[in-house]
Design a protein around this motif. Structure first.
Motif, short mmCIF file in Angstrom:
data_model
loop_
_atom_site.label_atom_id
_atom_site.label_comp_id
_atom_site.label_asym_id
_atom_site.label_seq_id
_atom_site.Cartn_x
_atom_site.Cartn_y
_atom_site.Cartn_z
N VAL A 176 3.33 -1.53 4.17
CA VAL A 176 2.54 0.06 3.25
C VAL A 176 4.23 0.64 3.06
CG1 VAL A 176 2.12 2.32 4.46
CG2 VAL A 176 0.88 -0.40 5.18
N VAL A 177 3.84 1.04 2.29
CA VAL A 177 5.55 1.83 1.58
C VAL A 177 5.29 3.63 2.02
CG1 VAL A 177 6.56 -0.01 0.51
CG2 VAL A 177 5.28 1.22 -0.71
N GLU A 178 6.93 4.09 1.85
CA GLU A 178 6.46 5.76 2.49
C GLU A 178 5.58 6.46 0.83
OE1 GLU A 178 8.74 9.45 2.87
OE2 GLU A 178 9.77 7.62 3.53
N ASN A 179 6.15 5.88 -0.45
CA ASN A 179 5.42 6.78 -1.30
C ASN A 179 5.62 5.59 -2.43
OD1 ASN A 179 6.06 7.84 -3.84
ND2 ASN A 179 6.42 9.18 -3.25
N GLY A 180 4.60 4.51 -3.05
CA GLY A 180 4.36 3.84 -4.41
C GLY A 180 5.43 3.79 -5.02
N ILE A 181 5.03 5.37 -5.47
CA ILE A 181 5.05 5.10 -7.48
C ILE A 181 6.95 5.43 -7.06
CG2 ILE A 181 5.70 6.86 -8.79
CD1 ILE A 181 2.92 8.20 -8.01
N LEU A 182 7.44 5.43 -5.81
CA LEU A 182 8.50 6.30 -5.74
C LEU A 182 9.57 4.48 -5.77
CD1 LEU A 182 11.67 7.43 -4.92
CD2 LEU A 182 11.21 6.81 -2.76
N TYR A 183 8.63 3.51 -4.74
CA TYR A 183 8.72 2.15 -4.48
C TYR A 183 8.84 1.08 -5.60
CZ TYR A 183 8.59 -1.99 -2.51
OH TYR A 183 8.91 -3.42 -1.44
N ASN A 184 7.70 1.55 -6.24
CA ASN A 184 7.91 0.96 -8.46
C ASN A 184 9.42 1.64 -9.11
OD1 ASN A 184 6.88 -0.30 -10.10
ND2 ASN A 184 6.14 1.61 -10.93
N ALA A 188 0.65 -1.19 -0.41
CA ALA A 188 0.34 0.16 -0.10
C ALA A 188 1.11 1.05 -0.10
CB ALA A 188 -1.27 0.33 0.74
N CYS A 189 0.19 2.39 -0.64
CA CYS A 189 1.19 3.51 -0.63
C CYS A 189 1.13 4.42 0.13
CB CYS A 189 0.80 4.08 -2.23
SG CYS A 189 1.28 6.02 -2.03
N GLY A 190 1.88 4.77 1.45
CA GLY A 190 1.72 5.34 2.29
C GLY A 190 0.86 6.79 2.15
N PHE A 191 2.12 7.72 0.86
CA PHE A 191 1.49 8.93 0.80
C PHE A 191 -0.02 9.11 0.28
CE2 PHE A 191 1.13 11.69 -2.92
CZ PHE A 191 1.64 13.00 -2.28
N SER A 192 -0.92 7.64 -0.78
CA SER A 192 -2.34 7.86 -1.06
C SER A 192 -2.77 8.09 0.45
CB SER A 192 -2.72 6.87 -1.66
OG SER A 192 -2.09 6.66 -3.27
#
Length: 140
Positions: free
Chosen positions: A119-127, A98-102
């Motif tokens: 949960v990751v801090e920023n899903g787009i960055l993680y991608n 899950a994207c933590g930012f969202s």
């Protein structure tokens, strides 16, 4: 004496540089995948795809992750909508993220996120980070 110091510095730099390069090498023997999605119902075809790839690739199949971002992220705390997908994902070896930012932007209580979902801090960055280490990526 200068030669000894210079040689020592060169040796140290070489050792540290080599260690860093080895840590960044990609294991090309496995196919790793990441899917970025905005809709929980899309987990159904994503999980089916992971199962098909796993059967097709055998030992070459590596890691498969799904990142959920966007305004519908609140559906991950609705047991009726997510529990079946969590069970199917675990059986297929698919990791749900899950994207933590969202979660923050759409005011979803992180304490209600099922423990099976990381949960990751920023899903787009993680991608992007996964792509940098060789993951094949698609966004839906």
């Amino acid at each position: 004496m200068k030669t000894y110091i210079f040689s020592s510095v060169i040796l140290m730099l070489t050792l540290f540089s080599t260690a860093n390069i080895q840590a960044q090498q990609i294991d090309n023997t496995k196919n790793n995948y990441v899917v970025l999605t905005k809709k929980v119902p899309q987990l159904q075809p994503i999980i089916l795809t992971a199962e098909s790839l796993k059967a097709e690739e055998g030992d070459a199949f590596g890691d498969f992750q799904v990142i959920i971002c966007g305004k519908e992220i609140g559906e991950i705390i609705d047991a009726d909508k997510i529990n079946d997908f969590i069970t199917k994902a675990e059986k297929a070896g698919v990791k749900i993220i899950a994207c933590g930012f969202s979660l923050n932007k759409f005011k979803v209580d992180k304490t209600k996120v099922p423990k099976e979902i990381e949960v990751v801090e920023n899903g787009i960055l993680y991608n992007f980070q996964l792509q940098k280490i060789g993951y094949k990526s698609i966004s839906l």
